[in-house]
Write an enzyme that holds these catalytic residues in place. Structure first.
Site, short mmCIF file in Angstrom:
data_model
loop_
_atom_site.label_atom_id
_atom_site.label_comp_id
_atom_site.label_asym_id
_atom_site.label_seq_id
_atom_site.Cartn_x
_atom_site.Cartn_y
_atom_site.Cartn_z
N SER A 146 15.91 16.18 -125.32
CA SER A 146 17.26 15.88 -124.83
C SER A 146 18.27 16.64 -125.67
CB SER A 146 17.52 14.37 -124.97
OG SER A 146 18.88 14.08 -124.78
N TYR A 159 17.81 6.37 -130.12
CA TYR A 159 17.42 7.39 -129.13
C TYR A 159 17.54 8.79 -129.75
CZ TYR A 159 17.30 10.14 -124.82
OH TYR A 159 16.97 11.06 -123.85
N LYS A 163 14.49 11.64 -130.43
CA LYS A 163 14.45 12.99 -129.86
C LYS A 163 14.56 14.06 -130.95
CE LYS A 163 13.98 11.83 -125.46
NZ LYS A 163 12.77 12.13 -124.69
#
Ligand SMILES: NC(=O)c1ccc[n+]([C@@H]2O[C@H](COP(=O)([O-])OP(=O)(O)OC[C@H]3O[C@@H](n4cnc5c(N)ncnc54)[C@H](OP(=O)(O)O)[C@@H]3O)[C@@H](O)[C@H]2O)c1
Length: 242
Positions: A146, A159, A163
């Site tokens: 991402s 998150y 990533k």
């Protein structure tokens, strides 16, 4: 292998294939001739995608697997390798994102679950499938990261960490595996129009959100590139910022 079906004879595993980006990748790789192995938790949704692929003339099967459970991942990989004796393409696509508040209010169980799906599962799947790729002297492991792996993400720190971690994990594994002609790559999209997270990515205007098929096209490019070429990372932004 033919020009029309460059992946004919190849087996491709796609995680998170029950909807969104994973389903689009599965459809695309099938259209290029690969035999698709779809996994996620929702068997009904998986069946729906398998039926779509079959109706389009492709070959696909599905096996539910909860990626928070290492024993299920190991059993899934064993099943695939015993049945097919090969895995040419692994797409680590499944992922979750929660953007509910600052890190100091993030419950430990949310942290554990998010890291298990987004970071530990790609490691466990690479560990399960890389030996078959090394033996075959070929393979692609594509990881859907991402743009959050390049930026601070306030209220989404776990998150972002998953990533950023995925990138570090996979660029390191890439150096370990490229000598075996196994290419490990990263695709890092901005907002894609799916049900991801709280569903806010489906709210954006057409040019402000990438479509799942756009990411599928990138994955197709990665797994059909010439043997001597190694595109290691692709960043994908929506055309419009807002
Ligand atoms: N959409 C975006 O804006 C965006 C942007 C950048 C990166 N990404 C990344 O793209 C990837 C795919 O996202 P998406 O937008 O397609 O999201 P999505 O529509 O929410 O799909 C997520 C997929 O992951 C699967 N999954 C979730 N938890 C799982 C678990 N415990 N075990 C097995 N599978 C599980 C889901 O299937 P089940 O629920 O059936 O298990 C589903 O197939 C993710 O890695 C995400 O981080 C998305």
């Amino acid at each position: 292998m033919t020009q029309t079906f460059p992946l004919a004879g190849q087996v491709a595993v796609v995680t998170g294939a029950s909807r969104g980006i994973g389903a689009a990748i599965a459809r695309k790789l099938s259209a290029l001739g690969a035999h698709l192995i779809l996994t996620a938790r929702d068997q009904d949704q998986l069946n729906r995608i398998v039926a779509e692929i079959s109706a389009a003339g492709g070959h696909a099967e599905s096996h539910p697997c909860d990626l928070t459970k290492p024993t299920q991942i190991e059993a899934f990989a064993r099943l695939i390798l015993e049945a097919h004796r090969r895995c040419d393409i692994l797409v680590n696509n499944a992922g979750v994102g929660w953007f509910q508040g600052p890190l100091h209010t993030t419950p430990l169980e949310d942290w554990d679950q998010l890291l298990a799906i987004n970071l530990r599962a790609p490691y466990l799947l690479l560990r399960a499938f890389a030996p078959a790729m090394i033996a075959a002297k070929r393979g692609h492991i594509v990881n859907i990261s991402s743009l959050a792996s390049k930026n601070p993400v306030p209220n989404g720190a776990a998150y972002a960490a998953s990533k950023w971690g995925l990138n570090g994990l996979m660029v390191s594994a890439a150096e370990e595996l490229r000598q075996h002609q196994v290419r490990v790559s990263l695709v890092a999209p901005g907002t894609v129009r799916t049900e991801f997270g709280s569903g806010q990515s489906s709210q954006k205007s057409a040019l402000g959100a990438i479509q799942p098929n756009d990411i599928a096209a990138i994955v197709a490019l990665l797994v059909t590139q010439a043997d001597e070429s190694f595109i290691s990372e692709v960043l994908v932004r929506p055309t419009l910022k807002k």
